[in-house]
Design a protein around this motif. Structure first.
Motif, PDB file in Angstrom:
ATOM      1  N   CYS A 124       0.856  -1.193   0.000  1.00  0.00           N
ATOM      2  CA  CYS A 124       0.000   0.000   0.000  1.00  0.00           C
ATOM      3  C   CYS A 124       0.888   1.239   0.000  1.00  0.00           C
ATOM      4  O   CYS A 124       1.721   1.419   0.904  1.00  0.00           O
ATOM      5  CB  CYS A 124      -0.901  -0.001   1.238  1.00  0.00           C
ATOM      6  SG  CYS A 124      -1.991   1.441   1.369  1.00  0.00           S
ATOM      7  N   ASP A 125       0.726   2.090  -1.017  1.00  0.00           N
ATOM      8  CA  ASP A 125       1.490   3.326  -1.081  1.00  0.00           C
ATOM      9  C   ASP A 125       1.012   4.313  -0.022  1.00  0.00           C
ATOM     10  O   ASP A 125      -0.018   4.116   0.632  1.00  0.00           O
ATOM     11  CB  ASP A 125       1.371   3.950  -2.473  1.00  0.00           C
ATOM     12  CG  ASP A 125       2.068   3.118  -3.536  1.00  0.00           C
ATOM     13  OD1 ASP A 125       2.958   2.309  -3.160  1.00  0.00           O
ATOM     14  OD2 ASP A 125       1.715   3.246  -4.716  1.00  0.00           O
ATOM     15  N   GLU A 126       1.764   5.403   0.089  1.00  0.00           N
ATOM     16  CA  GLU A 126       1.426   6.417   1.099  1.00  0.00           C
ATOM     17  C   GLU A 126       0.071   7.045   0.842  1.00  0.00           C
ATOM     18  O   GLU A 126      -0.625   7.459   1.774  1.00  0.00           O
ATOM     19  CB  GLU A 126       2.524   7.488   1.144  1.00  0.00           C
ATOM     20  CG  GLU A 126       2.483   8.377   2.366  1.00  0.00           C
ATOM     21  CD  GLU A 126       3.713   9.251   2.469  1.00  0.00           C
ATOM     22  OE1 GLU A 126       3.906   9.875   3.530  1.00  0.00           O
ATOM     23  OE2 GLU A 126       4.485   9.315   1.496  1.00  0.00           O
ATOM     24  N   ASP A 127      -0.362   7.089  -0.421  1.00  0.00           N
ATOM     25  CA  ASP A 127      -1.655   7.692  -0.754  1.00  0.00           C
ATOM     26  C   ASP A 127      -2.821   6.712  -0.647  1.00  0.00           C
ATOM     27  O   ASP A 127      -3.956   7.065  -0.975  1.00  0.00           O
ATOM     28  CB  ASP A 127      -1.614   8.293  -2.163  1.00  0.00           C
ATOM     29  CG  ASP A 127      -1.325   7.232  -3.237  1.00  0.00           C
ATOM     30  OD1 ASP A 127      -1.165   6.038  -2.879  1.00  0.00           O
ATOM     31  OD2 ASP A 127      -1.257   7.597  -4.430  1.00  0.00           O
TER      32      ASP A 127
ATOM     33  N   GLN B 150       6.653  -1.794   7.192  1.00  0.00           N
ATOM     34  CA  GLN B 150       6.561  -0.402   6.773  1.00  0.00           C
ATOM     35  C   GLN B 150       7.949   0.138   6.452  1.00  0.00           C
ATOM     36  O   GLN B 150       8.903  -0.107   7.195  1.00  0.00           O
ATOM     37  CB  GLN B 150       5.911   0.461   7.865  1.00  0.00           C
ATOM     38  CG  GLN B 150       4.430   0.239   8.039  1.00  0.00           C
ATOM     39  CD  GLN B 150       3.827   1.181   9.070  1.00  0.00           C
ATOM     40  OE1 GLN B 150       4.544   1.852   9.807  1.00  0.00           O
ATOM     41  NE2 GLN B 150       2.508   1.228   9.124  1.00  0.00           N
TER      42      GLN B 150
ATOM     43  N   PRO C 138       9.365   3.536   6.421  1.00  0.00           N
ATOM     44  CA  PRO C 138       8.965   4.892   6.814  1.00  0.00           C
ATOM     45  C   PRO C 138       9.624   5.965   5.955  1.00  0.00           C
ATOM     46  O   PRO C 138      10.765   5.812   5.496  1.00  0.00           O
ATOM     47  CB  PRO C 138       9.410   4.983   8.276  1.00  0.00           C
ATOM     48  CG  PRO C 138      10.511   3.983   8.397  1.00  0.00           C
ATOM     49  CD  PRO C 138      10.182   2.879   7.445  1.00  0.00           C
ATOM     50  N   ALA C 139       8.892   7.032   5.739  1.00  0.00           N
ATOM     51  CA  ALA C 139       9.417   8.201   5.043  1.00  0.00           C
ATOM     52  C   ALA C 139      10.014   9.129   6.096  1.00  0.00           C
ATOM     53  O   ALA C 139       9.297   9.650   6.952  1.00  0.00           O
ATOM     54  CB  ALA C 139       8.314   8.900   4.246  1.00  0.00           C
TER      55      ALA C 139
ATOM     56  N   LYS D 240      -4.103   2.936   8.829  1.00  0.00           N
ATOM     57  CA  LYS D 240      -2.996   3.849   9.092  1.00  0.00           C
ATOM     58  C   LYS D 240      -2.473   3.604  10.502  1.00  0.00           C
ATOM     59  O   LYS D 240      -3.140   3.013  11.336  1.00  0.00           O
ATOM     60  CB  LYS D 240      -3.442   5.305   8.943  1.00  0.00           C
ATOM     61  CG  LYS D 240      -4.076   5.629   7.596  1.00  0.00           C
ATOM     62  CD  LYS D 240      -3.104   5.435   6.446  1.00  0.00           C
ATOM     63  CE  LYS D 240      -3.745   5.777   5.100  1.00  0.00           C
ATOM     64  NZ  LYS D 240      -2.807   5.540   3.977  1.00  0.00           N
TER      65      LYS D 240
ATOM     66  N   GLY E 250       7.371   5.413   2.896  1.00  0.00           N
ATOM     67  CA  GLY E 250       5.979   5.719   3.186  1.00  0.00           C
ATOM     68  C   GLY E 250       5.016   4.601   2.851  1.00  0.00           C
ATOM     69  O   GLY E 250       3.815   4.713   3.136  1.00  0.00           O
ATOM     70  N   SER E 251       5.491   3.503   2.271  1.00  0.00           N
ATOM     71  CA  SER E 251       4.620   2.400   1.871  1.00  0.00           C
ATOM     72  C   SER E 251       4.614   1.306   2.930  1.00  0.00           C
ATOM     73  O   SER E 251       5.475   1.235   3.808  1.00  0.00           O
ATOM     74  CB  SER E 251       5.058   1.835   0.520  1.00  0.00           C
ATOM     75  OG  SER E 251       6.380   1.351   0.601  1.00  0.00           O
ATOM     76  N   THR E 252       3.619   0.418   2.799  1.00  0.00           N
ATOM     77  CA  THR E 252       3.432  -0.693   3.740  1.00  0.00           C
ATOM     78  C   THR E 252       3.202  -1.972   2.958  1.00  0.00           C
ATOM     79  O   THR E 252       2.368  -2.005   2.055  1.00  0.00           O
ATOM     80  CB  THR E 252       2.230  -0.442   4.667  1.00  0.00           C
ATOM     81  OG1 THR E 252       2.438   0.762   5.401  1.00  0.00           O
ATOM     82  CG2 THR E 252       2.030  -1.597   5.635  1.00  0.00           C
TER      83      THR E 252
END
Length: 599
Positions: free
Chosen positions: A365-368, A462, A464-465, A432, A399-401
């Motif tokens: 899953c992307d950050e968006d 995850q 992380p960004a 989230k 930022g993705s999971t």
């Protein structure tokens, strides 16, 4: 008190008595006994007159060819009081809305003591309150429907299965027996006052309480349940002991996992997960499932997990790990089917390189909130043999999971498994928070409870960004090594400048420069172009890596005192926290070492 007015009527007794009276009009000598056409004399010894035309031959036989004197008393010969009084079960008869006591048998008296007739059950029968039977008796009295409760435990420690049956007054019968001769009329007159009293008290009906002592059965069932609980606890402990006791936490990833055993029986499953740090910042992620349940499945799972960790230390590509695991699975138990997904994350590449042996697809899953599904390549389950596994890639940007899971999370008997995977995608899109929060939300969203009928293993990863001061702790620098012998001094100068700019202590800078020089010198002597020096720092360690085009991996050896070479890898292994090597996808190799940063 006239017990017969409140006793449970035996089915068919009145019809048989009426038929007998038609054949024999002479009244019985005792009203309590309904005399059969043939049979022994009543217990009190009164003689019985034979009707005209009846045969008096004592040698006559019944339909089975047996003399009538050889048979015991028929059912019609016994009153309800005689039958209930001899039962080993506890019997009590109450009447009216207050449940006033009409009768208790000997077994009831032996268990709880005598009970006064006419007293209410609430006052004189506390055992009924202990067993929570009074509300049930009210319901039976109102509805006229029998009710049974199983294994109720009294304060004495005994357990009873109790049946409450409604009983009604027989307004057509004023006597205990079935005759209407002078003897019965006299008894009817002598009992008139008592019958009237009963009629006034009990016109509403009554309840017959029948309690069977099931203490032995209840204790055996409790022992069985306790044994099953212990077996399940042992099985779950075994299962959990085969899983990672503490997840490794790489520098560049945040990871959480959840395992939930399925069902309430003592059988364990073969679901497992693992996180393995490979060195140089790379991390292996594993999820697997041995089909079936039981200790055998768990044992196979434990062997496969151990083998994966051993193969991972070789730092092989994912498809080669599964290729080795495929052959081992067939040797362990050819009858067990196992699936596995093995993925490797390299922080320098920002992606997952993975291979799958019949396992469900990895989700990212992307950050968006956009969810991607890792599709091909997917091979058959482990142990089938004859299949050449291949690796695929899926992006894992900051930022993705990523989610790795077993089929217990998404498979339902009422729907196709693709629908379950789609449900997981929707749940992941809106999940989230930290990895553990995402784990919990996915478990809840997919409806997994303690009563779920299949084991569930879930691994959430995850990337992380990082921004701000946190991002300052992560840096990368690299240098292409061109030319001949002059590449070594350039590499040392480059390492000195970079490590100084990263504000490492002087001692760590010196060790880092020495290690970089030895790795570059080893690559210049034994490798082929292209060559590259890479430096990377995280919040925990300094990583130095040199790549070249030759796929022969170096090994540490003991150099003789007269040897002029062969000490480079030994020096690196001595001064660094750890070191290693691996083959790269392009046909070359990478040699690396790590230094732990001061806390």
């Amino acid at each position: 008190m006239n017990f017969t007015r409140w006793s449970a009527r035996l089915p068919g007794t009145q019809r048989r008595a009426a038929a007998r009276d038609d054949r024999n009009p002479v009244p019985s000598a005792r009203a309590e006994y309904a005399q059969p056409e043939t049979g022994p004399c009543p217990p009190d010894g009164d003689a019985r007159s034979d009707a005209p035309g009846d045969r008096s031959d004592d040698t006559r036989h019944d339909t089975h060819g047996e003399p009538p004197g050889d048979r015991g008393p028929a059912l019609e010969d016994l009153s309800a009081r005689d039958i209930l009084g001899q039962l080993p079960a506890l019997v009590a008869l109450v009447y009216g809305p207050d449940h006033r006591i009409a009768y208790v048998n000997d077994a009831y008296t032996a268990a709880f003591g005598p009970r006064p007739a006419g007293a209410t059950a609430a006052e004189a029968m506390p055992e009924l309150t202990e067993l929570s039977l009074l509300p049930l008796m009210d319901q039976v009295l109102r509805s006229g429907t029998p009710r049974t409760v199983k294994s109720r435990k009294a304060r004495s420690g005994n357990s009873y299965t109790v049946t409450c049956t409604p009983v009604h007054r027989d307004s057509d019968s004023e006597t205990d027996g079935g005759g209407d001769g002078d003897g019965d009329r006299n008894k009817k007159q002598n009992k008139g006052n008592r019958s009237n009293k009963n009629r006034n008290k009990g016109s509403e009906g009554g309840v017959l309480v029948y309690a069977a002592d099931v203490t032995d059965h209840a204790e055996a069932a409790e022992r069985l349940r306790a044994s099953e609980r212990r077996h399940r606890e042992t099985a779950v402990t075994l299962q959990r002991s085969l899983l990672p006791q503490e997840l490794e936490q790489p520098d560049d990833l945040r990871i959480a996992a959840t395992y939930q055993p399925g069902g309430t029986d003592a059988a364990v499953g073969g679901d497992w997960y693992d996180v393995i740090t490979l060195g140089a910042g790379r991390t292996a992620l594993v999820i697997g499932d041995v089909m079936g349940r039981g200790v055998r499945a768990a044992a196979v799972m434990g062997q496969l997990r151990t083998a994966v960790r051993a193969y991972a230390r070789l730092d092989l590509p994912p498809h080669e790990v599964l290729q080795l695991l495929d052959g081992l699975a067939a040797e362990i138990d050819a009858s067990q089917i196992a699936t596995c997904a093995y993925a490797v994350h390299d922080p320098n590449e920002g992606r997952l390189v993975y291979a799958s042996a019949g396992h469900l697809p990895i989700l990212v899953c992307d950050e968006d909130g956009t969810v991607h599904r890792a599709e091909d390549p997917t091979g058959p389950p482990l142990g089938t043999g004859g299949w050449i596994h291949t690796s695929g890639t899926i992006a894992l940007p900051p930022g993705s999971t990523a989610v790795l899971y077993t089929d217990g999370l998404v498979e339902r008997r009422s729907e196709d498994i693709d629908e379950g995977v789609a449900s997981l995608e929707r749940a992941l899109s809106g999940a989230k928070g930290s990895p553990q929060v995402v784990c919990d939300r996915l478990i809840r969203s997919l409806g997994v409870t303690a009563e779920h009928d299949d084991d569930v293993a879930l691994l959430v990863v995850q990337h992380p960004a990082r921004t701000g001061t946190n991002a300052e702790l992560f840096h990368n620098a690299s240098l292409d090594l061109l030319g001949g012998t002059e590449a070594a001094p350039r590499a040392r100068a480059f390492a000195t400048g970079v490590l100084t700019s990263w504000r490492f202590p002087v001692e760590l800078c010196d060790l880092g420069v020495l290690a970089a020089g030895e790795l570059v010198a080893n690559s210049l002597k034994h490798g082929t172009p292209p060559m590259r020096l890479g430096l990377r720092r995280t919040d925990r360690r300094l990583i130095i890596e040199v790549t070249d085009g030759d796929d022969h991996l170096p090994r540490r050896r003991r150099a003789d005192p007269a040897d002029e070479s062969g000490r480079g890898i030994s020096i690196v292994a001595t001064i660094a926290t750890s070191w290693g090597s691996r083959r790269t996808p392009g046909g070359g190799k990478a040699v690396w070492c790590e230094f732990a940063l001061p806390q």
